[in-house]
Design a protein around this motif. Sequence first.
Motif, PDB file in Angstrom:
ATOM      1  N   ARG A 262       0.704  -1.303   0.002  1.00 39.11           N
ATOM      2  CA  ARG A 262      -0.088  -0.090  -0.085  1.00 39.11           C
ATOM      3  C   ARG A 262       0.698   1.294   0.144  1.00 39.11           C
ATOM      4  O   ARG A 262       2.123   1.224   0.245  1.00 39.11           O
ATOM      5  CB  ARG A 262      -1.038  -0.009   1.233  1.00 39.11           C
ATOM      6  N   CYS A 263       0.411   2.267  -0.280  1.00 32.91           N
ATOM      7  CA  CYS A 263       1.012   3.578  -0.356  1.00 32.91           C
ATOM      8  C   CYS A 263       1.443   3.830   1.168  1.00 32.91           C
ATOM      9  O   CYS A 263       0.942   3.824   2.133  1.00 32.91           O
ATOM     10  CB  CYS A 263       0.172   4.794  -0.765  1.00 32.91           C
TER      11      CYS A 263
ATOM     12  N   CYS B 218       9.340   0.122   0.406  1.00 36.47           N
ATOM     13  CA  CYS B 218       9.833  -0.609  -0.902  1.00 36.47           C
ATOM     14  C   CYS B 218      10.898  -1.833  -0.827  1.00 36.47           C
ATOM     15  O   CYS B 218      12.224  -1.421  -1.409  1.00 36.47           O
ATOM     16  CB  CYS B 218      10.418   0.318  -2.027  1.00 36.47           C
TER      17      CYS B 218
END
Length: 224
Positions: A134-135, A139
């Motif tokens: 999700r935002c 990463c």
Amino acid sequence: MAAPVLLAQNFLSAIQSLLPRGLVWPRDPDAVQTKTLMGLAPTYERNTSRANYLLVDAFPATTNELLPEWEETLGLPDPCAGAAPTVQQRRAQVVARFANSGGQSAAYFIQFAAHLGYTVTVQNYGPALAGQARCGDACNGAPWASAWAIVAPLSTVTYARAGQSAAGDPLASWGNAVLQCELNTLKPAHTVLLFQYQVEIFDNSVVDDFGHPLMTDTGMPVIL
């Protein structure tokens, strides 16, 4: 049931009860025979006391005199606890290794850390995947599939305790060296173990320009 506490007088009475009856076997306190037996009775009292103590000293969690024997059996001492560990630290390592039945679950590592005297939680990681991340999520790349972390207080303090510490031990000791050393030895070989230490922030804590708390040499936040 607690071990019986037998005194010299108890052994004197027991010995006298086994003697024959008659004038040559007096029981009165001033008799030479009674005084002779009374000289032997304290030895039996001491032997019984030592035998009762062995019932306590034989267990890892309460051992004292047999602590070196337990350490030799379990591959201790080792560099994990430093050059001069306290008796409590040595005993905690003995308990942790003796109770160690093996495992790779979060519960296993949490329990092992608890035996060492640390309260921890386990944080698992994984790579960022399309359709699942999700935002705002990290990463993370593929190697993060093998990463996990132990989350613990920045500085776990161990205080000296009556009946547990020995003469010469500090009144308090702190640090996470034993935790890191022991768990790095036990972690699965294909994984990367990280350690995340949390700091308790108070309303009057002193922070730097970036909002990070200033810490003392003992790992505690500086407060006004």
